[in-house]
Design a protein around this motif. Structure first.
Motif, short mmCIF file in Angstrom:
data_model
loop_
_atom_site.label_atom_id
_atom_site.label_comp_id
_atom_site.label_asym_id
_atom_site.label_seq_id
_atom_site.Cartn_x
_atom_site.Cartn_y
_atom_site.Cartn_z
N GLY A 334 0.81 -1.21 0.00
CA GLY A 334 0.00 0.00 0.00
C GLY A 334 0.85 1.27 0.00
O GLY A 334 0.54 2.24 -0.70
N ILE A 335 1.94 1.27 0.79
CA ILE A 335 2.83 2.43 0.82
C ILE A 335 3.45 2.66 -0.56
O ILE A 335 3.51 3.79 -1.05
N THR A 336 3.91 1.58 -1.20
CA THR A 336 4.53 1.71 -2.52
C THR A 336 3.53 2.22 -3.55
O THR A 336 3.85 3.09 -4.38
N LEU A 337 2.30 1.71 -3.50
CA LEU A 337 1.27 2.15 -4.45
C LEU A 337 0.95 3.63 -4.27
O LEU A 337 0.86 4.39 -5.26
N CYS A 338 0.78 4.07 -3.04
CA CYS A 338 0.47 5.48 -2.79
C CYS A 338 1.63 6.39 -3.19
O CYS A 338 1.42 7.47 -3.77
N ALA A 339 2.88 5.97 -2.89
CA ALA A 339 4.03 6.77 -3.28
C ALA A 339 4.12 6.89 -4.79
O ALA A 339 4.48 7.95 -5.33
N LEU A 340 3.80 5.81 -5.50
CA LEU A 340 3.83 5.84 -6.96
C LEU A 340 2.77 6.79 -7.52
O LEU A 340 3.05 7.62 -8.40
N LEU A 341 1.54 6.70 -7.02
CA LEU A 341 0.47 7.55 -7.52
C LEU A 341 0.73 9.02 -7.23
O LEU A 341 0.53 9.89 -8.09
N LEU A 342 1.18 9.33 -6.02
CA LEU A 342 1.46 10.72 -5.68
C LEU A 342 2.65 11.25 -6.47
O LEU A 342 2.70 12.44 -6.82
N GLY A 343 3.61 10.36 -6.78
CA GLY A 343 4.74 10.79 -7.60
C GLY A 343 4.34 11.15 -9.01
O GLY A 343 4.98 11.99 -9.66
N SER A 455 16.54 -3.51 0.44
CA SER A 455 15.70 -3.90 -0.70
C SER A 455 14.28 -3.38 -0.53
O SER A 455 13.66 -2.92 -1.51
N GLY A 456 13.75 -3.44 0.68
CA GLY A 456 12.39 -2.96 0.90
C GLY A 456 12.26 -1.46 0.67
O GLY A 456 11.31 -0.99 0.02
N LEU A 457 13.22 -0.68 1.17
CA LEU A 457 13.18 0.76 0.93
C LEU A 457 13.39 1.08 -0.54
O LEU A 457 12.81 2.04 -1.07
N ALA A 458 14.22 0.27 -1.20
CA ALA A 458 14.46 0.50 -2.63
C ALA A 458 13.19 0.26 -3.44
O ALA A 458 12.98 0.93 -4.47
N LEU A 459 12.35 -0.67 -3.03
CA LEU A 459 11.09 -0.89 -3.74
C LEU A 459 10.23 0.37 -3.72
O LEU A 459 9.67 0.77 -4.75
N VAL A 460 10.12 0.98 -2.55
CA VAL A 460 9.32 2.20 -2.44
C VAL A 460 9.94 3.32 -3.25
O VAL A 460 9.25 4.05 -3.98
N GLN A 461 11.25 3.49 -3.12
CA GLN A 461 11.94 4.57 -3.84
C GLN A 461 11.87 4.37 -5.35
O GLN A 461 11.75 5.34 -6.11
N ALA A 499 -4.13 12.15 -3.66
CA ALA A 499 -4.10 12.33 -2.20
C ALA A 499 -5.38 11.80 -1.56
O ALA A 499 -5.35 11.17 -0.49
N LEU A 500 -6.51 12.03 -2.21
CA LEU A 500 -7.78 11.51 -1.70
C LEU A 500 -7.77 9.99 -1.68
O LEU A 500 -8.22 9.36 -0.70
N PHE A 501 -7.24 9.37 -2.73
CA PHE A 501 -7.15 7.92 -2.77
C PHE A 501 -6.25 7.40 -1.64
O PHE A 501 -6.56 6.38 -1.00
N ILE A 504 -8.07 7.39 1.67
CA ILE A 504 -9.02 6.28 1.78
C ILE A 504 -8.29 4.96 1.99
O ILE A 504 -8.69 4.13 2.82
N LEU A 505 -7.20 4.75 1.26
CA LEU A 505 -6.47 3.48 1.36
C LEU A 505 -5.82 3.31 2.73
O LEU A 505 -5.88 2.24 3.34
N ARG A 506 -5.16 4.36 3.21
CA ARG A 506 -4.49 4.36 4.52
C ARG A 506 -3.70 3.08 4.74
O ARG A 506 -4.08 2.21 5.54
N PRO A 507 -2.55 2.92 4.06
CA PRO A 507 -1.82 1.65 4.15
C PRO A 507 -1.09 1.44 5.45
O PRO A 507 -0.67 0.31 5.75
N VAL A 508 -0.88 2.48 6.26
CA VAL A 508 -0.09 2.37 7.48
C VAL A 508 -1.01 2.37 8.68
O VAL A 508 -1.86 3.26 8.84
N ARG A 509 -0.88 1.36 9.54
CA ARG A 509 -1.66 1.31 10.77
C ARG A 509 -1.19 2.38 11.74
O ARG A 509 -0.09 2.90 11.64
N ARG A 510 -2.05 2.67 12.71
CA ARG A 510 -1.70 3.67 13.73
C ARG A 510 -0.49 3.23 14.54
O ARG A 510 0.36 4.00 14.89
N THR A 511 -0.43 1.94 14.86
CA THR A 511 0.70 1.39 15.59
C THR A 511 1.12 0.10 14.94
O THR A 511 0.37 -0.54 14.22
N SER A 512 2.35 -0.30 15.23
CA SER A 512 2.91 -1.56 14.74
C SER A 512 3.62 -2.24 15.88
O SER A 512 3.85 -1.65 16.93
#
Length: 517
Positions: A334-343, A455-461, A499-501, A504-512
């Motif tokens: 979800g984080i990767t998808l939102c970063a891609l769309l906002l980019g 590798s995980g951070l590179a996926l998002v970047q 940003a609206l999407f 709504i998606l909110r891929p990050v939980r409040r806590t982990s």
């Protein structure tokens, strides 16, 4: 570094885990960042002085000096901002597979970017300039994920946002100084662009030397080494205690046997001789035959030993398949998808500065100072917003940053031409980066295991950089075909929808499990 102090007579405790070794002691205020973060921040500061000297003059050099159209500039700007996406995943994968090569993979990226600076002196047309920028961005792609992984592995989950904020603040201090140096060079020399490129190369070499000399190796290996050392000390103490118990039990057996022999001598001298011989033979024969009399002390000694934890199995070697499999994690996907769309809707800095110059009629000699406003706002807000992200939630701060960018677009589209316009636009632009750059990496770090952190951070970047590459190409084409206002209006509408999407998606939980995200 925190050292465990073992004292005589204190009870033995289990060896600390790698995770606990990396955390500060309970009760200690988490106000400072580690030396690795500060060293990497120094490297980024010096390197950004070098790179921002070039970035500050590059739009004007290409458009006014070489006469490129907005479409041609959009192509080169897309290469400059998005080509690194092609190698970021490779850089993160190499760093993870190397077993502590984060520093050296990042160093190779810094060195490659430094070597590209003097090549701009001989590149005068679109193709060679594009190749030089592609090589420069390849170096950036190699270094970004390993560097961010080093920052993440050197901090605790509770202070990760602050660590990234401190690093980004130091990084932005270089971005603030770079345009100022370029401005002074342009005013002081006749061949200003060539002097800027030469000085940029010299400064970049200093950054590489600081990385090699002062940045420690992979911090993830140090907690494990500390845990292994603590385990070795525990085993040594356990062996010493066992030997003491065995010696004490053996001495007790000899005393009891001597007393028994004396009693037998007083009763019957002849039988005493027989008993003495039998007692002399009992320890050897009983030990070999498993007699209960001799096995008893040994069982007592063995009963005092604490169970020894088995050796931890070796961590599996990270693979490219395992890195790509991280996208199966719902939060990271979800984080990767939102970063891609906002980019896709994030107009590059160079276009923002060109738009601001056209709106205000900024002379060419002052153009290099426009990035200073963005960098100053970034520098002022990076650490406070990083701390706010740790407390209030990283995804909320990340989305608020895109809201600031949307406001900046709105100001550029209005008819307002007041004196405060450039200050307001540049402040919002810098606030956008302060609320998104390091905060996104901190949020993604909480969804990636340590052995695959690069590798995980590179996926998002990679997703974000590819999206911005496409955005630069599309914005340049739209500017050429329909004009700058239409292109910016389309980008603002797209940003609002993305940003609206993301809300709504909110891929990050409040806590982990590791802390607040």
């Amino acid at each position: 570094m925190y050292l465990a102090d073992s004292r005589a007579g204190a009870p033995e405790s289990a060896a600390p885990s790698a995770e606990s070794a990396a955390r500060p002691r309970a009760g200690r205020r988490l106000t400072a960042v580690g030396p690795t973060v500060l060293a990497l921040g120094t490297v980024s500061l010096i390197t950004d002085v070098s790179s921002e000297m070039v970035t500050a003059v590059l739009p004007l050099y290409l458009v006014a000096g070489l006469g490129l159209s907005p479409l041609g500039f959009g192509l080169l700007d897309g290469i400059h901002n998005g080509f690194s996406a092609l190698v970021r995943l490779a850089g993160g994968h190499l760093a993870d597979r190397g077993g502590g090569r984060h520093k050296w993979v990042a160093g190779a990226g810094y060195a490659l970017s430094a070597l590209c600076k003097p090549l701009l002196l001989v590149a005068q047309t679109l193709t060679p300039i594009g190749l030089v920028l592609a090589a420069d961005r390849t170096g950036k792609g190699l270094r970004t994920a390993p560097r961010d992984a080093l920052i993440s592995l050197s901090s605790t989950p509770e202070t990760r946002g602050r660590a990234f904020g401190v690093h980004r603040a130091m990084d932005t201090a270089g971005a603030l100084l770079g345009p100022l140096v370029a401005f002074l060079i342009l005013r002081a020399t006749a061949d200003g662009y060539d002097a800027v490129f030469t000085m940029s190369f010299c400064v970049a070499l200093v950054g590489v030397l600081v990385l090699v000399l002062f940045v420690p190796d992979d911090p993830a290996a140090r907690p494990a080494s500390a845990a292994r050392a603590a385990g070795t000390r525990s085993d040594t103490a356990l062996a010493a205690g066992t030997a003491t118990v065995d010696a004490r039990d053996a001495a007790g057996v000899d005393v009891r046997r001597a007393a028994g022999t004396a009693t037998v001598d007083a009763r019957d001298a002849t039988d005493a001789t027989t008993v003495d011989r039998r007692d002399a033979l009992v320890p050897r024969s009983a030990e070999s035959s498993g007699s209960p009399d001799s096995a008893g002390p040994r069982r007592v000694a063995e009963g005092t030993r604490a169970p020894v934890a088995p050796a931890a199995p070796a961590a599996p070697r990270p693979t490219l398949r395992a890195a790509l499999a991280l996208l199966r994690r719902p939060e990271l996907r979800g984080i990767t998808l939102c970063a891609l769309l906002l980019g896709l809707a994030t107009v590059s800095d160079s276009f923002v500065f060109l738009l601001l110059q056209r709106r205000l009629g900024v002379p060419d000699r002052w153009f290099a100072l426009l990035p200073v406003g963005t960098a100053a706002a970034f520098l002022l807000l990076a650490v406070p917003l990083g701390r706010l992200a740790d407390r209030a939630g990283r995804w909320q701060v990340f989305l608020a940053g895109h809201g600031a960018l949307l406001l900046a677009y709105g100001l550029l589209l209005t008819s307002w031409h007041g004196t405060a316009l450039p200050f307001a636009v540049l402040f919002l632009h810098g606030g956008f980066y302060a609320a998104t750059d390091g905060v996104l990496m901190a949020a993604a770090s909480d969804s990636v295991p340590g052995e695959l952190r690069s590798s995980g951070l590179a996926l998002v970047q990679t997703g974000q950089a590819l999206a911005r590459f496409v955005c630069s190409l599309a914005f340049g084409a739209a500017w050429t075909a329909w004009g700058d206002r239409t292109a910016l209006t389309a980008s603002a509408v797209a940003l609002a929808l993305c940003a609206l999407f993301s809300v709504i998606l909110r891929p990050v939980r409040r806590t982990s499990p590791e802390g607040l995200v």
